[in-house]
Design a protein around this motif. Structure first.
Motif, short mmCIF file in Angstrom:
data_model
loop_
_atom_site.label_atom_id
_atom_site.label_comp_id
_atom_site.label_asym_id
_atom_site.label_seq_id
_atom_site.Cartn_x
_atom_site.Cartn_y
_atom_site.Cartn_z
N ILE A 117 45.05 39.19 21.33
CA ILE A 117 43.70 39.19 21.91
C ILE A 117 43.61 38.22 23.08
O ILE A 117 43.05 38.53 24.14
CB ILE A 117 42.65 38.83 20.83
CG1 ILE A 117 42.58 39.94 19.78
CG2 ILE A 117 41.28 38.61 21.45
CD1 ILE A 117 41.73 39.60 18.57
N LEU A 118 44.19 37.03 22.91
CA LEU A 118 44.17 36.02 23.98
C LEU A 118 44.99 36.49 25.19
O LEU A 118 44.58 36.29 26.34
CB LEU A 118 44.70 34.68 23.46
CG LEU A 118 43.82 33.97 22.42
CD1 LEU A 118 44.52 32.72 21.91
CD2 LEU A 118 42.46 33.61 23.03
N ILE A 119 46.15 37.11 24.92
CA ILE A 119 46.98 37.61 26.02
C ILE A 119 46.25 38.71 26.79
O ILE A 119 46.25 38.72 28.04
CB ILE A 119 48.33 38.13 25.48
CG1 ILE A 119 49.18 36.96 24.97
CG2 ILE A 119 49.09 38.91 26.55
CD1 ILE A 119 50.43 37.39 24.22
N ILE A 120 45.62 39.63 26.06
CA ILE A 120 44.90 40.73 26.70
C ILE A 120 43.78 40.19 27.59
O ILE A 120 43.64 40.60 28.76
CB ILE A 120 44.32 41.69 25.63
CG1 ILE A 120 45.44 42.51 25.00
CG2 ILE A 120 43.26 42.62 26.24
CD1 ILE A 120 45.00 43.31 23.78
N HIS A 121 43.00 39.25 27.07
CA HIS A 121 41.89 38.70 27.85
C HIS A 121 42.40 37.79 28.98
O HIS A 121 41.77 37.72 30.05
CB HIS A 121 40.92 37.95 26.94
CG HIS A 121 40.04 38.84 26.13
ND1 HIS A 121 40.48 39.51 25.01
CD2 HIS A 121 38.74 39.20 26.30
CE1 HIS A 121 39.49 40.23 24.51
NE2 HIS A 121 38.43 40.07 25.28
N GLY A 122 43.51 37.12 28.75
CA GLY A 122 44.09 36.29 29.80
C GLY A 122 44.56 37.12 30.98
O GLY A 122 44.25 36.81 32.15
N LEU A 123 45.30 38.20 30.70
CA LEU A 123 45.75 39.09 31.77
C LEU A 123 44.57 39.76 32.48
O LEU A 123 44.60 39.95 33.70
CB LEU A 123 46.68 40.17 31.18
CG LEU A 123 48.04 39.69 30.67
CD1 LEU A 123 48.77 40.83 29.98
CD2 LEU A 123 48.88 39.15 31.83
N SER A 124 43.54 40.09 31.72
CA SER A 124 42.36 40.76 32.30
C SER A 124 41.53 39.81 33.16
O SER A 124 40.74 40.27 34.00
CB SER A 124 41.48 41.34 31.19
OG SER A 124 42.21 42.23 30.37
N SER A 125 41.69 38.51 32.96
CA SER A 125 40.89 37.52 33.70
C SER A 125 41.48 37.18 35.06
O SER A 125 40.76 36.63 35.91
CB SER A 125 40.78 36.22 32.88
OG SER A 125 40.16 36.46 31.63
N VAL A 126 42.75 37.50 35.28
CA VAL A 126 43.42 37.10 36.53
C VAL A 126 42.70 37.64 37.77
O VAL A 126 42.41 36.86 38.70
CB VAL A 126 44.90 37.53 36.52
CG1 VAL A 126 45.54 37.29 37.88
CG2 VAL A 126 45.66 36.76 35.45
N PRO A 127 42.39 38.95 37.87
CA PRO A 127 41.69 39.44 39.07
C PRO A 127 40.35 38.74 39.29
O PRO A 127 40.00 38.40 40.42
CB PRO A 127 41.49 40.93 38.78
CG PRO A 127 42.56 41.27 37.79
CD PRO A 127 42.71 40.06 36.94
N CYS A 128 39.61 38.53 38.20
CA CYS A 128 38.31 37.87 38.30
C CYS A 128 38.46 36.43 38.81
O CYS A 128 37.70 35.97 39.67
CB CYS A 128 37.62 37.87 36.93
SG CYS A 128 36.05 36.99 36.88
N ILE A 129 39.45 35.72 38.30
CA ILE A 129 39.69 34.33 38.72
C ILE A 129 40.03 34.26 40.21
O ILE A 129 39.53 33.40 40.94
CB ILE A 129 40.81 33.69 37.87
CG1 ILE A 129 40.35 33.52 36.43
CG2 ILE A 129 41.24 32.34 38.45
CD1 ILE A 129 41.44 33.10 35.47
#
Length: 310
Positions: free
Chosen positions: A137-149
């Motif tokens: 779950i953390l990996i999925i949300h971490g990868l998904s946050s990169v474009p937003c960051i």
């Protein structure tokens, strides 16, 4: 006469938009109810929240539901031309930007889970054990946050403090000050598309090899897994095409405003709503155990088939 025709044309366009908004509300309400039933079923039976593929399915459902809810709120706000302060729009954008990618990343993870289960079954219990669910779950949300960051880091560096207190219609375009920022956002999206596509194709090819070599019950199970991967690939394609929609809409806006409205509505239905509504069909309603549990709980225990399992 020409003035009357113009007024009638505008009125028809407004009525058409009204009907479209109502249709969207009906679709979103229906699928949110279905997702709610599926999520409730997931938490009612321990075999679901202790099995990795069902956990990933639940993540996709929760992500889709939140995404549908937020995009619908923004649709209504834009429909009524309701303005909000930029700082509040930033918060909404953060959630929406992250969960735009959570669904396709989760679909890729679900495909990899099927690949491990079918192609290297001896390691499936080790790699996909429940204790690793939080890590996934953390990996999925971490990868998904990169474009937003990346996008917001540039935005925060460019925006002046007074900009955050301005009232505007909330749209992603307000975070793009320079043309190169748009190109950067596109490049990141294409990179994600490429990586996910390669993962899907690789899993499909490997599962296809196992399916051809399998026999009996294993063959049936393997081909079902293969069809699931194909459906995931189709759903992922629709999700990722939505990342190209802003560029298509920007080009159409230069041609004709009403055409822009029609194209945006088509894109919203086809590439935003449709992929998020496919998850229940691909996993929930194709899985016999999950369907039986759903019927049992939805009908308050009146559905008795395999009732001993409940």
């Amino acid at each position: 006469m020409a003035s009357n025709n113009s007024v009638i044309g505008v009125q028809l366009a407004i009525n058409n938009i009204n009907n479209r908004v109502i249709i969207v509300q009906v679709f979103i309400s229906m699928f949110l109810c279905i997702n709610f039933l599926l999520i409730t079923t997931f938490f009612m039976k321990d075999i679901f929240y202790t099995t990795m593929r069902y956990i990933l399915f639940a993540i996709a459902l929760l992500s889709d539901s939140l995404f549908l809810l937020i995009t619908n709120v923004l649709l209504i706000l834009n429909y009524f031309s309701f303005t909000i302060q930029v700082w509040l729009c930033v918060i909404i954008y953060i959630v929406l930007a992250v969960y735009t990618f959570v669904t396709p990343v989760t679909l890729t993870a679900m495909t990899l889970e099927r690949y491990v289960a079918i192609c290297i079954p001896l390691r499936h219990a080790e790699l996909c054990r429940t204790q690793r669910a939080l890590h996934f779950i953390l990996i999925i949300h971490g990868l998904s946050s990169v474009p937003c960051i990346v996008i917001l880091s540039i935005f925060f560096a460019s925006a002046i403090p007074s900009f955050y207190t301005q009232s505007r219609i909330c749209a992603v375009e307000m975070f793009i000050f320079q043309r190169w920022q748009d190109h950067l956002r596109s490049a990141i999206s294409q990179l994600y598309f490429l990586i996910m596509s390669i993962t899907i194709v690789f899993s499909y090819v490997q599962i296809m090899k196992v399916a051809k070599a399998a026999s009996g019950e294993n063959k049936k199970s393997t081909w079902k897994g293969l069809s699931t991967v194909v459906l995931h690939g189709f759903q992922l394609l629709l999700c990722l095409i939505q990342l190209w929609c802003p560029f298509i809409e920007a080009a159409v806006l230069q041609i004709d405003f009403m055409l822009f409205i029609n194209v945006r509505y088509f894109n919203y239905i086809t590439f935003i709503l449709a992929p998020r509504c496919l998850s229940p069909l691909i996993y929930g309603l194709r899985d016999e155990m999950f369907v039986n549990a759903l019927k049992y709980y939805a009908l308050c225990g009146l559905y008795k088939k395999h009732s001993t399992a409940f």
